[in-house]
Design a protein around this motif. Sequence first.
Motif, PDB file in Angstrom:
ATOM      1  N   THR A 237      46.390  34.269  49.436  1.00  0.00           N
ATOM      2  CA  THR A 237      46.231  33.135  48.531  1.00  0.00           C
ATOM      3  C   THR A 237      45.008  32.302  48.927  1.00  0.00           C
ATOM      4  OG1 THR A 237      47.644  31.690  49.874  1.00  0.00           O
ATOM      5  CG2 THR A 237      48.732  33.066  48.224  1.00  0.00           C
TER       6      THR A 237
ATOM      7  N   THR B 232      47.115  30.978  43.394  1.00  0.00           N
ATOM      8  CA  THR B 232      48.514  30.890  42.972  1.00  0.00           C
ATOM      9  C   THR B 232      48.715  30.063  41.710  1.00  0.00           C
ATOM     10  OG1 THR B 232      48.869  28.997  44.451  1.00  0.00           O
ATOM     11  CG2 THR B 232      49.392  31.187  45.315  1.00  0.00           C
TER      12      THR B 232
ATOM     13  N   LEU C 141      53.287  30.070  43.657  1.00  0.00           N
ATOM     14  CA  LEU C 141      53.318  31.428  43.115  1.00  0.00           C
ATOM     15  C   LEU C 141      54.584  31.649  42.309  1.00  0.00           C
ATOM     16  CD1 LEU C 141      52.252  34.288  42.825  1.00  0.00           C
ATOM     17  CD2 LEU C 141      53.314  34.848  45.028  1.00  0.00           C
TER      18      LEU C 141
ATOM     19  N   ARG D  78      47.624  32.567  53.746  1.00  0.00           N
ATOM     20  CA  ARG D  78      46.433  31.805  53.379  1.00  0.00           C
ATOM     21  C   ARG D  78      45.458  31.963  54.539  1.00  0.00           C
ATOM     22  NH1 ARG D  78      46.531  27.814  49.510  1.00  0.00           N
ATOM     23  NH2 ARG D  78      44.625  26.586  49.323  1.00  0.00           N
TER      24      ARG D  78
END
Length: 258
Positions: free
Chosen positions: A124, A174, A27, A97
């Motif tokens: 993400t 990302t 990211l 995540r």
Amino acid sequence: MSVKYRPPNAPYHIAILGRSGVGKSSLCNSILDVSSEQTDSAPVGVIETTLIPTSYKLMDNVFIWDVPGVATPSITKNDYCKLIDINRYDMFLILSRGRFTEIDLWLSDIVRDRFNKTLFFVRTGIDEELRNHRRDYPGNFNVINVLDLIRNNCFRNLETSFSMTNLTLYLINTKDKTKYDFPQLIDDIMKHINQERDTRVLTLIKDDPEEEQQQQPAPSLLSNPALQTATTIVTKWARFGLVSYLYDRYYTEKDKTE
């Protein structure tokens, strides 16, 4: 309780927080618009690559910090806040995540309870989530419906600790700035930077309970009436913004005389 004052045009720091492996470094590179092969990029990989907080310049006086993952064998929760110098940052992005875990909520509680700072939640790995759902339910797969399902699940996961009005959530990949909520995330980051970095900010920071126990003042100081009065005045002035008000008045009058 302590007071942190950030004058206008002071460096503005953005921290990307989360567990190891959630895509913090990726990211960081995407926001900076650099590839992982460039020498000035944040290192990425299948193993833990970020071992110390590392800053990258986004623009003049604005820095993104890629920080180590929390609660790994090399970094415990107890040491984490000191390691990353959590008082330094003006904006926090908490990445997860999959569903947000107890560790993520612990981080957000620290940011929310001890600081009055901008806080974004970022989920993400959305491409992988969509691929899994398509494989499991090929007959009725719909991207919009699955994204809504993921978003609502995140809100249910987070709303036990946050009111819905204070929740800002982004679903992203990302490595692709064009998909899902990534464009909105960039817009909101830039909006907050432009609003906050040129503004005088006075923040009341709650002391770490563990540090308070370790650094208790001497009894003679605690019983000093003058010290107690001074502490009360500073705290009240900070709460009502009087310090920044006097600072503004001083420099306004100074400019008039020059």
